[in-house]
Scaffold this motif. Sequence first.
Motif, PDB file in Angstrom:
ATOM      1  N   MET A 133       6.305   6.197   6.048  1.00  0.00           N
ATOM      2  CA  MET A 133       5.394   4.920   5.880  1.00  0.00           C
ATOM      3  C   MET A 133       5.227   4.309   4.388  1.00  0.00           C
ATOM      4  SD  MET A 133       2.218   5.691   8.742  1.00  0.00           S
ATOM      5  CE  MET A 133       2.135   4.034   8.961  1.00  0.00           C
ATOM      6  N   PHE A 134       4.993   5.180   3.738  1.00  0.00           N
ATOM      7  CA  PHE A 134       5.138   4.774   2.320  1.00  0.00           C
ATOM      8  C   PHE A 134       6.335   4.325   1.556  1.00  0.00           C
ATOM      9  CE2 PHE A 134       0.948   6.782   2.025  1.00  0.00           C
ATOM     10  CZ  PHE A 134       0.327   6.299   1.088  1.00  0.00           C
ATOM     11  N   ILE A 135       7.455   5.006   2.344  1.00  0.00           N
ATOM     12  CA  ILE A 135       8.746   4.561   1.722  1.00  0.00           C
ATOM     13  C   ILE A 135       8.963   2.958   2.215  1.00  0.00           C
ATOM     14  CG2 ILE A 135      11.386   4.657   1.990  1.00  0.00           C
ATOM     15  CD1 ILE A 135      10.774   7.701   2.245  1.00  0.00           C
ATOM     16  N   ASP A 136       8.358   2.835   3.387  1.00  0.00           N
ATOM     17  CA  ASP A 136       8.646   1.461   4.065  1.00  0.00           C
ATOM     18  C   ASP A 136       7.807   0.360   3.374  1.00  0.00           C
ATOM     19  OD1 ASP A 136      10.388   2.566   5.826  1.00  0.00           O
ATOM     20  OD2 ASP A 136       8.899   2.484   7.489  1.00  0.00           O
ATOM     21  N   ALA A 137       6.627   0.841   2.922  1.00  0.00           N
ATOM     22  CA  ALA A 137       5.732  -0.138   2.437  1.00  0.00           C
ATOM     23  C   ALA A 137       6.002  -0.477   0.935  1.00  0.00           C
ATOM     24  CB  ALA A 137       4.353   0.427   2.602  1.00  0.00           C
ATOM     25  N   PHE A 138       6.369   0.832   0.263  1.00  0.00           N
ATOM     26  CA  PHE A 138       6.258   0.626  -1.166  1.00  0.00           C
ATOM     27  C   PHE A 138       7.662   0.951  -1.728  1.00  0.00           C
ATOM     28  CE2 PHE A 138       1.801   1.439  -0.425  1.00  0.00           C
ATOM     29  CZ  PHE A 138       1.149   0.498  -0.981  1.00  0.00           C
ATOM     30  N   GLY A 139       8.597   1.435  -1.144  1.00  0.00           N
ATOM     31  CA  GLY A 139       9.970   1.734  -1.558  1.00  0.00           C
ATOM     32  C   GLY A 139      10.477   2.826  -1.876  1.00  0.00           C
ATOM     33  N   ASN A 140       9.115   3.900  -1.959  1.00  0.00           N
ATOM     34  CA  ASN A 140       9.235   5.199  -2.302  1.00  0.00           C
ATOM     35  C   ASN A 140       8.093   6.050  -1.593  1.00  0.00           C
ATOM     36  OD1 ASN A 140       6.900   5.731  -4.351  1.00  0.00           O
ATOM     37  ND2 ASN A 140       8.281   4.141  -5.018  1.00  0.00           N
ATOM     38  N   ASP A 141       8.317   7.552  -1.629  1.00  0.00           N
ATOM     39  CA  ASP A 141       7.238   8.117  -0.892  1.00  0.00           C
ATOM     40  C   ASP A 141       6.013   8.794  -1.805  1.00  0.00           C
ATOM     41  OD1 ASP A 141       8.651  10.132  -2.373  1.00  0.00           O
ATOM     42  OD2 ASP A 141       9.170  11.133  -0.443  1.00  0.00           O
ATOM     43  N   GLU A 142       5.848   8.045  -2.896  1.00  0.00           N
ATOM     44  CA  GLU A 142       5.098   8.887  -4.020  1.00  0.00           C
ATOM     45  C   GLU A 142       3.835   8.277  -3.452  1.00  0.00           C
ATOM     46  OE1 GLU A 142       3.812   8.409  -8.684  1.00  0.00           O
ATOM     47  OE2 GLU A 142       5.295   7.090  -7.879  1.00  0.00           O
ATOM     48  N   VAL A 143       2.733   8.997  -3.269  1.00  0.00           N
ATOM     49  CA  VAL A 143       1.421   8.880  -2.811  1.00  0.00           C
ATOM     50  C   VAL A 143       0.334   8.715  -4.031  1.00  0.00           C
ATOM     51  CG1 VAL A 143      -0.456   9.302  -1.674  1.00  0.00           C
ATOM     52  CG2 VAL A 143       1.673   9.696  -0.701  1.00  0.00           C
ATOM     53  N   THR A 144      -0.165   7.383  -4.283  1.00  0.00           N
ATOM     54  CA  THR A 144      -1.025   7.314  -5.284  1.00  0.00           C
ATOM     55  C   THR A 144      -2.314   6.824  -4.732  1.00  0.00           C
ATOM     56  OG1 THR A 144      -0.302   5.163  -5.880  1.00  0.00           O
ATOM     57  CG2 THR A 144       0.810   6.828  -7.153  1.00  0.00           C
ATOM     58  N   PHE A 145      -3.361   7.036  -5.540  1.00  0.00           N
ATOM     59  CA  PHE A 145      -4.561   6.330  -5.065  1.00  0.00           C
ATOM     60  C   PHE A 145      -4.788   4.753  -5.229  1.00  0.00           C
ATOM     61  CE2 PHE A 145      -9.328   5.451  -5.596  1.00  0.00           C
ATOM     62  CZ  PHE A 145      -9.750   5.863  -4.608  1.00  0.00           C
ATOM     63  N   GLU A 146      -3.870   4.377  -5.991  1.00  0.00           N
ATOM     64  CA  GLU A 146      -3.705   3.020  -6.161  1.00  0.00           C
ATOM     65  C   GLU A 146      -2.980   2.137  -4.650  1.00  0.00           C
ATOM     66  OE1 GLU A 146      -4.470   0.335  -8.434  1.00  0.00           O
ATOM     67  OE2 GLU A 146      -5.969   1.625  -9.163  1.00  0.00           O
ATOM     68  N   LYS A 147      -1.864   3.055  -4.374  1.00  0.00           N
ATOM     69  CA  LYS A 147      -1.201   2.437  -3.075  1.00  0.00           C
ATOM     70  C   LYS A 147      -2.038   2.640  -1.827  1.00  0.00           C
ATOM     71  CE  LYS A 147       3.409   3.790  -4.695  1.00  0.00           C
ATOM     72  NZ  LYS A 147       4.468   4.730  -4.516  1.00  0.00           N
ATOM     73  N   ILE A 148      -2.894   3.586  -1.847  1.00  0.00           N
ATOM     74  CA  ILE A 148      -3.887   3.831  -0.850  1.00  0.00           C
ATOM     75  C   ILE A 148      -4.852   2.718  -0.647  1.00  0.00           C
ATOM     76  CG2 ILE A 148      -5.717   5.260   0.033  1.00  0.00           C
ATOM     77  CD1 ILE A 148      -4.324   7.762  -0.982  1.00  0.00           C
ATOM     78  N   ALA A 149      -5.350   2.429  -1.901  1.00  0.00           N
ATOM     79  CA  ALA A 149      -6.395   1.096  -1.935  1.00  0.00           C
ATOM     80  C   ALA A 149      -5.863   0.077  -1.482  1.00  0.00           C
ATOM     81  CB  ALA A 149      -7.109   1.163  -3.081  1.00  0.00           C
ATOM     82  N   ASP A 150      -4.553  -0.199  -2.051  1.00  0.00           N
ATOM     83  CA  ASP A 150      -3.642  -1.307  -1.760  1.00  0.00           C
ATOM     84  C   ASP A 150      -3.256  -1.907  -0.410  1.00  0.00           C
ATOM     85  OD1 ASP A 150      -2.154  -3.763  -1.931  1.00  0.00           O
ATOM     86  OD2 ASP A 150      -0.381  -2.651  -3.308  1.00  0.00           O
ATOM     87  N   ALA A 151      -3.016  -0.655   0.326  1.00  0.00           N
ATOM     88  CA  ALA A 151      -2.763  -0.507   1.659  1.00  0.00           C
ATOM     89  C   ALA A 151      -3.793  -0.929   2.720  1.00  0.00           C
ATOM     90  CB  ALA A 151      -1.942   0.611   2.166  1.00  0.00           C
ATOM     91  N   ILE A 152      -4.959  -0.189   2.272  1.00  0.00           N
ATOM     92  CA  ILE A 152      -6.098  -0.409   3.047  1.00  0.00           C
ATOM     93  C   ILE A 152      -6.549  -1.851   2.703  1.00  0.00           C
ATOM     94  CG2 ILE A 152      -8.676   0.080   3.126  1.00  0.00           C
ATOM     95  CD1 ILE A 152      -7.902   3.033   2.564  1.00  0.00           C
ATOM     96  N   SER A 153      -6.566  -2.393   1.559  1.00  0.00           N
ATOM     97  CA  SER A 153      -6.952  -3.662   1.463  1.00  0.00           C
ATOM     98  C   SER A 153      -6.045  -4.720   2.243  1.00  0.00           C
ATOM     99  CB  SER A 153      -7.097  -4.013  -0.133  1.00  0.00           C
ATOM    100  OG  SER A 153      -5.910  -3.749  -0.743  1.00  0.00           O
ATOM    101  N   THR A 154      -4.906  -4.209   2.078  1.00  0.00           N
ATOM    102  CA  THR A 154      -3.900  -5.405   2.893  1.00  0.00           C
ATOM    103  C   THR A 154      -4.108  -5.390   4.485  1.00  0.00           C
ATOM    104  OG1 THR A 154      -1.980  -4.712   1.231  1.00  0.00           O
ATOM    105  CG2 THR A 154      -1.402  -5.564   3.270  1.00  0.00           C
ATOM    106  N   TYR A 155      -4.542  -4.299   4.886  1.00  0.00           N
ATOM    107  CA  TYR A 155      -4.886  -4.255   6.331  1.00  0.00           C
ATOM    108  C   TYR A 155      -6.099  -5.043   6.660  1.00  0.00           C
ATOM    109  CZ  TYR A 155      -6.648  -2.514  10.854  1.00  0.00           C
ATOM    110  OH  TYR A 155      -7.090  -2.647  11.905  1.00  0.00           O
ATOM    111  N   GLU A 156      -7.062  -5.012   5.636  1.00  0.00           N
ATOM    112  CA  GLU A 156      -8.298  -5.662   5.767  1.00  0.00           C
ATOM    113  C   GLU A 156      -8.039  -7.234   5.635  1.00  0.00           C
ATOM    114  OE1 GLU A 156     -11.368  -2.132   4.300  1.00  0.00           O
ATOM    115  OE2 GLU A 156     -10.612  -3.849   3.027  1.00  0.00           O
ATOM    116  N   LYS A 157      -7.249  -7.532   4.904  1.00  0.00           N
ATOM    117  CA  LYS A 157      -6.825  -9.049   4.899  1.00  0.00           C
ATOM    118  C   LYS A 157      -6.356  -9.698   6.169  1.00  0.00           C
ATOM    119  CE  LYS A 157      -5.689  -9.002   0.159  1.00  0.00           C
ATOM    120  NZ  LYS A 157      -4.619  -8.983  -0.942  1.00  0.00           N
ATOM    121  N   ILE A 158      -5.934  -9.087   7.259  1.00  0.00           N
ATOM    122  CA  ILE A 158      -5.548  -9.581   8.341  1.00  0.00           C
ATOM    123  C   ILE A 158      -6.774  -9.581   9.153  1.00  0.00           C
ATOM    124  CG2 ILE A 158      -3.111  -9.157   7.851  1.00  0.00           C
ATOM    125  CD1 ILE A 158      -3.184  -7.290  10.233  1.00  0.00           C
ATOM    126  N   LEU A 159      -7.777  -8.728   9.001  1.00  0.00           N
ATOM    127  CA  LEU A 159      -8.915  -8.610  10.013  1.00  0.00           C
ATOM    128  C   LEU A 159      -9.590  -9.807  10.315  1.00  0.00           C
ATOM    129  CD1 LEU A 159     -10.128  -5.346   9.113  1.00  0.00           C
ATOM    130  CD2 LEU A 159      -8.622  -5.747  11.083  1.00  0.00           C
TER     131      LEU A 159
END
Length: 397
Positions: free
Chosen positions: A162-188
């Motif tokens: 899922m991280f590879i699909d979303a960000f192009g690599n599987d590195e997990v960072t707190f920035e990416k976590i917050a980015d993904a959550i806020s991206t989902y919230e934008k379509i609510l």
Amino acid sequence: MKYILFILLVINLFSNDDLKLVELAYDSGLKPVPQNFESLLKDLDTDADSLSKDKIKLGKKLFFEKDLSLAKDISCASCHNFNLGGADAKPTAIGHKNQENPFHLNTPTVLNTAFSKKFFWNGRSQTLKNQAKGPLQAAFEMSITPALAEKRISQNKAYKQMFIDAFGNDEVTFEKIADAISTYEKILVTRGRYDDYLLGYFDKLTQNEKDGLKIFITKGCVGCHNGIGLGGQALRKFPLSYHTVWSMKKPKEIKELLDKYNKYLSGLSSFKSLNKSDVKALKDGFFTQIEEKKVLKVMRSSACDECHEKSTNDIFPFGNRGGFTGSQKPKGYFRVPLLRNVVDTKPYFHNGEVKELKDAIKIMGKHQVRIDLSDDEIENIIAFLKSVNGKILDFTN
């Protein structure tokens, strides 16, 4: 604007009152929720890559992920229940180890928050991504550190692709976590009959709902609650008037009433010597009658510095539980709440001290726009707000 009105005119040549009301709505800064993904991107001033379907999918999983809380028992969705208007129906948010928010702050809705420009009750965050980091780390909310969040998500194999699909690599960072959550919230995003009305489907609202929309605009509510989300655009001073009894009376009238009250306290005057309007002013204002003792007790401070000294401990027209007074610079300013789905997000105000929407509207009328709304006007406004309610749109397909 002219093009929109031309379309509306073609749709319904015989609804002149409706056309005038819709024109008034647009001129007052109201807009309907976008109907498709392309329109959403335009309204959010973003591109498809920033709001990619893969990032939304990842963000949704993280939004419901309990491993992002220290005790692995709560998620973002715990406080933002879609069946409760995107909030939690509690006066104050409950987090790690059942802790209450130390300022007794009420959980704002997550629905339609993409249309906000200010976040948190004091507006201290300017972006949804930055806001998403706060509850994750707050000791009284999810209480997790960025490092621990990264470790737990990295260890969960379900997230690798899922991280590879979303960000192009599987590195997990707190920035990416917050980015993904806020991206989902934008379509609510939710859409109601009110949105159809703004597009010319005039039969979607009842007359009471139309009357409520007109009152909402002409009485000044729209001055703060505007935009697509009906709020969230700015910080505003609250309360503008510390109490309606004093703010709606002239200084001379305030002084006369206070003189009568002080004479009563000193024993020079009996309660019976006050006329009915005086009694109502005292009971509805800073004072409440305690029946057992048959005395009046000072409850709040005055908006008029010359007439009454302000209290820093109780400045709201309702209980000041939690002691929160908004932003500090400028002092006493609050983020204007979103009113979409507001009928589902009781209790109201920053500390959840007001249980009923009708009471919240009455308070806002008196303290923010300095008018005394009638019961019928309040009911019409509520009817309008019910027409704003809607289900979450599906932008993922």
